[in-house]
Write an enzyme that holds these catalytic residues in place. Sequence first.
Site, PDB file in Angstrom:
ATOM      1  N   LYS A  53       0.262  -6.170   6.450  1.00  0.00           N
ATOM      2  CA  LYS A  53      -0.100  -4.907   5.782  1.00  0.00           C
ATOM      3  C   LYS A  53      -1.504  -4.475   6.210  1.00  0.00           C
ATOM      4  CE  LYS A  53       2.999  -5.846   1.946  1.00  0.00           C
ATOM      5  NZ  LYS A  53       3.182  -6.425   0.624  1.00  0.00           N
ATOM      6  N   GLN A  97      -0.849  -8.745  -3.988  1.00  0.00           N
ATOM      7  CA  GLN A  97       0.391  -9.368  -3.509  1.00  0.00           C
ATOM      8  C   GLN A  97       1.021 -10.249  -4.596  1.00  0.00           C
ATOM      9  OE1 GLN A  97       1.802  -8.792  -0.403  1.00  0.00           O
ATOM     10  NE2 GLN A  97       3.535 -10.002  -1.144  1.00  0.00           N
ATOM     11  N   ASP A 120       1.392   0.671  -4.512  1.00  0.00           N
ATOM     12  CA  ASP A 120       2.670  -0.048  -4.630  1.00  0.00           C
ATOM     13  C   ASP A 120       3.613   0.683  -5.598  1.00  0.00           C
ATOM     14  OD1 ASP A 120       3.162  -2.237  -3.047  1.00  0.00           O
ATOM     15  OD2 ASP A 120       2.084  -3.661  -4.317  1.00  0.00           O
TER      16      ASP A 120
END
Length: 294
Positions: A53, A97, A120
């Site tokens: 990412k 994460q 997200d």
Amino acid sequence: MPAELIDGRAIARKVRAEAAERAKKLAERGVTPGLAVVLVGEDPASVVYTSSKSKAAEETGMYSLNLRLPVEISQQELLSRVDRLNADPKIHGILVQMPLPKHIDPDAIIRRIDPYKDVDGFHPANVGKMLIGERDGFIPCTPAGIQVLLRESGVKTPGKNCVVVGRSNIVGKPMAALMMQDNENANCTVTVCHRHTVDLRAHTSGADILIVAAGRAGMITRDMVKPGAVVIDVGTNRVADPSSKTGTRLRGDVDFESVREVASKITPVPGGVGPMTIAMLMLNTVRAAEMTTK
Ligand SMILES: NC(=O)c1ccc[n+]([C@@H]2O[C@H](COP(=O)([O-])OP(=O)(O)OC[C@H]3O[C@@H](n4cnc5c(N)ncnc54)[C@H](OP(=O)(O)O)[C@@H]3O)[C@@H](O)[C@H]2O)c1
């Protein structure tokens, strides 16, 4: 005739090129979109995900902060790290994460992220906006990417029966919510299946569009798929494969070889949904920077 492959890598390249173009426009007015990727601990799969990412962010012309924190960090300390990122003007998107270590409540962390930096799309404010069809929030990257895959592959969704297998907060639920919205990339009649579904096959075999996110390698077999269906395989399961160098390989939730004989279009694993997740993260981060620096 075997199903046409939906090439997630090619479509993801297009999305990332668009994100890079928009990042360039922002740079022209002195704004560099910034993405903070926070990893707690050293779970090998999470290390790989977070590194890719951050790398993608750099390739898109963004500022990337890869924050690695020790596994023993307290919840309070992690919350204050999030507070600092919320207040940092160089950071437009924050991603923590998952999974987090057991002593940390993931919901508490997600709720602490500024909804305008929640690229997200997991914060309840963004989940709510998605559900009521408001367009100014962030949509979770995997289901958003699947909608783009369908659109770019020319799949007409209105009026179709869409069956989603799985109801997680990151894939199944948002996927179902998106496909039932009143717009040209949705307007489906949606069924959601989970472990308590009685006779899964009866549902999947009625699907014009079948989206599988269960985390069960090869669970969807040919007899469970309607001829001509579009099949999207979200699953990424590591299975033993003595013929590969590492002794393992990735396998989807769909039994690819048998299902491709009946489906009209299908995503491979790898190379289907996976690349789209990162591409949509790039787009969400650019949008975050555009929205907050107008
Ligand atoms: N490619 C990507 O970018 C990407 C992104 C995210 C996830 N994934 C992959 O997608 C898969 C799903 O991820 P997730 O995070 O959504 O998983 P998850 O949180 O474990 O959820 C799995 C869902 O599948 C349902 N399920 C499990 N077994 C089932 C069965 N036999 N019949 C019907 N439903 C069943 C579960 O039902 P219950 O709710 O009843 O337990 C649950 O809702 C995993 O393989 C993951 O690695 C890939």
